[in-house]
Write a protein that holds these residues in place. Structure first.
Motif, PDB file in Angstrom:
ATOM      1  N   PHE A   1      -7.703  -9.597  29.890  1.00  0.00           N
ATOM      2  CA  PHE A   1      -6.297 -10.068  29.583  1.00  0.00           C
ATOM      3  C   PHE A   1      -5.738 -11.462  30.406  1.00  0.00           C
ATOM      4  N   ALA A   2      -6.031 -12.270  31.188  1.00  0.00           N
ATOM      5  CA  ALA A   2      -6.335 -13.452  31.674  1.00  0.00           C
ATOM      6  C   ALA A   2      -6.756 -14.176  30.791  1.00  0.00           C
ATOM      7  N   ALA A   3      -8.275 -13.884  30.920  1.00  0.00           N
ATOM      8  CA  ALA A   3      -9.226 -14.484  29.457  1.00  0.00           C
ATOM      9  C   ALA A   3      -8.281 -14.906  27.796  1.00  0.00           C
ATOM     10  N   THR A   4      -7.524 -13.842  27.323  1.00  0.00           N
ATOM     11  CA  THR A   4      -6.750 -13.670  26.377  1.00  0.00           C
ATOM     12  C   THR A   4      -5.642 -14.320  26.082  1.00  0.00           C
ATOM     13  N   LYS A   5      -4.959 -15.209  27.455  1.00  0.00           N
ATOM     14  CA  LYS A   5      -3.645 -15.165  27.506  1.00  0.00           C
ATOM     15  C   LYS A   5      -2.556 -14.464  27.305  1.00  0.00           C
ATOM     16  N   ASP A   6      -3.189 -13.111  28.652  1.00  0.00           N
ATOM     17  CA  ASP A   6      -1.936 -12.193  27.895  1.00  0.00           C
ATOM     18  C   ASP A   6      -2.099 -11.204  26.842  1.00  0.00           C
ATOM     19  N   GLN A   7      -3.154 -11.163  26.325  1.00  0.00           N
ATOM     20  CA  GLN A   7      -3.026 -11.192  25.064  1.00  0.00           C
ATOM     21  C   GLN A   7      -3.939  -9.767  24.865  1.00  0.00           C
ATOM     22  N   ALA A   8      -3.608  -8.111  24.185  1.00  0.00           N
ATOM     23  CA  ALA A   8      -4.215  -7.355  24.469  1.00  0.00           C
ATOM     24  C   ALA A   8      -5.083  -7.827  23.626  1.00  0.00           C
ATOM     25  N   PRO A   9      -6.733  -7.517  24.798  1.00  0.00           N
ATOM     26  CA  PRO A   9      -8.170  -8.626  24.455  1.00  0.00           C
ATOM     27  C   PRO A   9      -8.995  -7.131  23.093  1.00  0.00           C
TER      28      PRO A   9
ATOM     29  N   LYS B   1       0.827  -0.986  -0.020  1.00  0.00           N
ATOM     30  CA  LYS B   1       0.038   0.056   0.140  1.00  0.00           C
ATOM     31  C   LYS B   1       1.342   1.257  -0.078  1.00  0.00           C
ATOM     32  N   TRP B   2       1.073   1.744  -1.687  1.00  0.00           N
ATOM     33  CA  TRP B   2       1.888   3.221  -1.554  1.00  0.00           C
ATOM     34  C   TRP B   2       1.450   4.502  -1.900  1.00  0.00           C
ATOM     35  N   ALA B   3       0.003   4.554  -1.161  1.00  0.00           N
ATOM     36  CA  ALA B   3      -0.233   5.743  -1.582  1.00  0.00           C
ATOM     37  C   ALA B   3       0.191   6.420  -0.287  1.00  0.00           C
ATOM     38  N   PRO B   4       0.634   7.744  -0.949  1.00  0.00           N
ATOM     39  CA  PRO B   4       0.940   7.953   1.054  1.00  0.00           C
ATOM     40  C   PRO B   4       0.014   8.693   1.823  1.00  0.00           C
ATOM     41  N   VAL B   5       0.741   8.593   3.228  1.00  0.00           N
ATOM     42  CA  VAL B   5      -0.728   8.769   4.036  1.00  0.00           C
ATOM     43  C   VAL B   5       0.478   9.684   5.333  1.00  0.00           C
ATOM     44  N   MET B   6      -0.615  10.124   6.012  1.00  0.00           N
ATOM     45  CA  MET B   6      -0.400  11.104   7.491  1.00  0.00           C
ATOM     46  C   MET B   6      -0.021  10.619   8.059  1.00  0.00           C
ATOM     47  N   ALA B   7       0.065   9.002   8.982  1.00  0.00           N
ATOM     48  CA  ALA B   7       0.131   8.025  10.008  1.00  0.00           C
ATOM     49  C   ALA B   7      -0.729   7.108   9.512  1.00  0.00           C
ATOM     50  N   VAL B   8      -0.450   6.197  10.540  1.00  0.00           N
ATOM     51  CA  VAL B   8      -1.034   4.814  10.650  1.00  0.00           C
ATOM     52  C   VAL B   8      -0.796   4.579  12.137  1.00  0.00           C
ATOM     53  N   SER B   9      -2.111   4.007  12.662  1.00  0.00           N
ATOM     54  CA  SER B   9      -2.369   4.675  14.621  1.00  0.00           C
ATOM     55  C   SER B   9      -2.275   2.675  15.148  1.00  0.00           C
ATOM     56  N   ASN B  10      -1.286   1.834  15.554  1.00  0.00           N
ATOM     57  CA  ASN B  10      -1.644   1.066  16.336  1.00  0.00           C
ATOM     58  C   ASN B  10      -2.320   0.824  17.722  1.00  0.00           C
ATOM     59  N   TYR B  11      -3.601   0.710  18.047  1.00  0.00           N
ATOM     60  CA  TYR B  11      -3.433   1.136  19.292  1.00  0.00           C
ATOM     61  C   TYR B  11      -3.725  -0.157  19.953  1.00  0.00           C
ATOM     62  N   ALA B  12      -3.802  -0.686  21.192  1.00  0.00           N
ATOM     63  CA  ALA B  12      -4.063  -1.612  22.199  1.00  0.00           C
ATOM     64  C   ALA B  12      -4.606  -1.447  23.360  1.00  0.00           C
ATOM     65  N   LEU B  13      -5.778  -1.764  23.508  1.00  0.00           N
ATOM     66  CA  LEU B  13      -5.970  -2.137  25.161  1.00  0.00           C
ATOM     67  C   LEU B  13      -4.638  -1.988  26.327  1.00  0.00           C
ATOM     68  N   GLU B  14      -4.384  -1.292  27.216  1.00  0.00           N
ATOM     69  CA  GLU B  14      -3.251  -1.534  29.042  1.00  0.00           C
ATOM     70  C   GLU B  14      -4.044  -2.969  29.996  1.00  0.00           C
ATOM     71  N   LYS B  15      -3.300  -3.376  30.551  1.00  0.00           N
ATOM     72  CA  LYS B  15      -3.253  -3.808  31.367  1.00  0.00           C
ATOM     73  C   LYS B  15      -3.763  -3.084  32.811  1.00  0.00           C
ATOM     74  N   THR B  16      -4.990  -3.157  33.489  1.00  0.00           N
ATOM     75  CA  THR B  16      -4.745  -2.745  34.585  1.00  0.00           C
ATOM     76  C   THR B  16      -6.693  -3.555  35.777  1.00  0.00           C
ATOM     77  N   PRO B  17      -5.998  -3.160  36.575  1.00  0.00           N
ATOM     78  CA  PRO B  17      -6.895  -4.004  37.616  1.00  0.00           C
ATOM     79  C   PRO B  17      -8.203  -4.252  37.352  1.00  0.00           C
ATOM     80  N   PHE B  18      -8.731  -3.274  36.145  1.00  0.00           N
ATOM     81  CA  PHE B  18      -9.892  -3.652  35.988  1.00  0.00           C
ATOM     82  C   PHE B  18      -9.970  -4.755  34.904  1.00  0.00           C
ATOM     83  N   THR B  19      -9.056  -4.573  33.659  1.00  0.00           N
ATOM     84  CA  THR B  19      -8.685  -5.403  32.919  1.00  0.00           C
ATOM     85  C   THR B  19      -8.387  -6.385  33.523  1.00  0.00           C
ATOM     86  N   GLU B  20      -7.812  -6.979  34.111  1.00  0.00           N
ATOM     87  CA  GLU B  20      -6.826  -7.909  34.283  1.00  0.00           C
ATOM     88  C   GLU B  20      -7.751  -9.471  34.127  1.00  0.00           C
ATOM     89  N   LYS B  21      -8.886  -9.472  34.748  1.00  0.00           N
ATOM     90  CA  LYS B  21      -9.470 -10.656  34.171  1.00  0.00           C
ATOM     91  C   LYS B  21      -9.794 -10.934  32.404  1.00  0.00           C
TER      92      LYS B  21
END
Length: 493
Positions: free
Chosen positions: A134-142, A112-132
């Motif tokens: 993460f555990a369900a997805t074997k510690d991968q960002a769900p 994909k060689w058409a010029p673009v301003m940016a490519v964003s690659n985002y992911a959820l981070e582990k916190t006490p609220f999301t740790e379960k």
């Protein structure tokens, strides 16, 4: 070095220099672009959540900018202010690895060689609220995603929820296949296209004092093709399709299954008037593998004044939000609000809106029922007129037709008896026949309908002050008196 190879090397060198210059330029603009995008996202979130007890916001926590990339951290905060809800807000943290344009490596390696301003690659981070999670997805960002931002502020994004099996406690389990969503918008998000797919979602709950309950959803497809109107909201088409839904419940673990559910919603506008159409269909319903039937409902509206509707909606959101128990609060409109409501209602009616239940069809093994209702409205000369005079001027036409199948009633009554725990086939059949016959007797005794063969029939037509009720013509006053007499009401004044 031969000439062709020299030319090729020259091109590569020049492209590298241009990409470095472009990346440096992009890096200087990234933070400003992010802040602008977050401001727009917060405005859109506020508009979507308006009128609910939930509000939220996104903030840029930090950003580190380098020549070819940047790393940003965001915080999404959601708060539910409904009475009885958890006062603590929900916070989700995201990390975003941003590749600077014009030629990010992730695009080059996929040709994909058409010029673009940016490519964003985002992911959820582990916190006490999301740790379960993460555990369900074997510690991968769900939750992960990628967003490509074009120089013309076009956006091409993908979001993925990873599959998981999660046991919340010894009584609750969730199994999820994952979900993929993609969306594209042009500059200013004037045109939005989105689609998504989920293979399955299974929920099993086994409360200690009741029988286990399980819900299974399979083959969910979402699609939207929308354009932003001049009034700030989107018009176009939304489609939701579900291949199968299954509910298992009760002591006998009865299974209610629905196949081929489809929802289609479309809306368009001309000047300040909006039209819309909603369609719901159930292709096949079974109970314990025995056929129950199918159903379809179509509703439509036209000539709806958009500014008047928005004004009324704003007052409703400010004054009449449901409480935690679902009831509406007892509030008093201010004189200014009361005046505004009357003006908005008058404006709505002046546009001569049309409202219709075009079709409600329910088909079972032994019968089919149909209902349709259409009406046209207009603005009365004054709302201070006697009520019947207001109705005569406001309701310009009404047409309703009902065909109610007695065998269909018996089929549904049979299913209801089984859901209630009945197991004796003879008793179920007796209850079903009694219910269908009673419906016919009540229709005739109340004078609301006639029975012809196996169908209960009723019709109502109104226009120009004349009512045609089941083939009998009368004035509106006589019709209201008739209904009041039959149902213990008061004759019109």
């Amino acid at each position: 070095m031969n000439k062709p190879l020299g030319v090729l090397v020259g091109i590569v060198v020049i492209a590298g220099v241009l990409n470095t210059a472009g990346a440096w330029y992009t890096g200087t603009k990234i933070e400003g672009e992010l802040k602008t995008s977050i401001e727009e996202a917060n405005k859109e979130m506020a508009a979507q959540l308006a009128g609910s007890a939930t509000h939220g916001s996104i903030e840029l926590v930090s950003i580190e900018t380098h020549l070819y990339s940047s790393t940003a951290h965001y915080r999404l905060t959601l708060q539910d202010d409904a009475e009885g809800s958890d006062p603590q807000p929900v916070e989700l943290l995201f990390v975003d690895h941003i590749e600077h344009g014009p030629l990010p490596w992730s695009r080059i390696k996929t040709f994909k060689w058409a010029p673009v301003m940016a490519v964003s690659n985002y992911a959820l981070e582990k916190t006490p609220f999301t740790e379960k999670w993460f555990a369900a997805t074997k510690d991968q960002a769900p939750l992960i995603g990628q967003v490509t931002l074009g120089y013309g502020r076009s956006v091409d994004g993908q979001l993925e929820l990873l599959p998981f099996d999660l046991t919340l406690d010894d009584k609750t389990r969730i199994s999820f296949s994952g979900l993929n969503l993609s969306a594209q918008t042009d500059e200013g998000a004037q045109h939005l296209k989105a689609k998504g797919y989920m293979d399955y979602l299974k929920l099993l709950a086994a409360p200690a004092d009741t029988a286990p309950v399980s819900i299974e959803l399979s083959g969910l497809t979402l699609a939207s093709d929308l354009n932003k109107s001049t009034y700030g909201f989107y018009l176009g088409q939304n489609v939701l399709e579900l291949s199968e839904a299954q509910l298992t419940s009760g002591a006998a673990q009865s299974v209610l299954k629905v196949k081929n559910f489809e929802y289609t919603g479309s809306a368009s506008a001309k000047d300040r008037l909006m039209s819309g159409r909603l369609t719901y269909s159930l292709g096949d319903v079974t109970f314990n593998d025995k056929p129950v039937g199918s159903a379809e409902m179509v509703m439509s509206a036209s000539n709806l004044d958009i500014p008047a509707m928005q004004s009324l909606l704003q007052i409703y959101q400010n004054k009449f939000q449901p409480q935690a128990d679902g009831t509406l609060p007892k509030v008093q409109l201010t004189p200014a609000e009361d005046t505004q409501v009357q003006a908005d209602v008058s404006t709505l009616l002046a546009a001569k809106p049309n409202l219709a239940l075009e079709k409600l069809n329910i088909k079972t093994t032994n019968g089919e029922s149909q209902l349709s209702i259409s009406s046209s409205l207009a603005q009365p000369a004054s709302f201070e007129l006697p009520p019947l005079d207001v109705v005569k001027q406001m309701l310009t036409s009404l047409d309703a037709k009902l065909q109610l199948s007695k065998p269909m009633i018996a089929d549904l009554a049979s299913v209801q008896a089984q859901l209630a725990g009945q197991t004796d086939p003879k008793q179920i059949a007796q209850v079903a026949n009694m219910t269908s016959e009673l419906a016919g007797v009540m229709a005739v005794q109340t004078g609301l309908a006639n029975v012809e063969g196996s169908n209960i029939l009723a019709s109502l037509n109104y226009a120009a002050g004349v009512v045609n009720f089941n083939g009998e013509k009368m004035s509106l006053e006589d019709f209201v008196t008739l209904m009041g007499t039959r149902f213990g009401g008061v004759a019109p004044q």
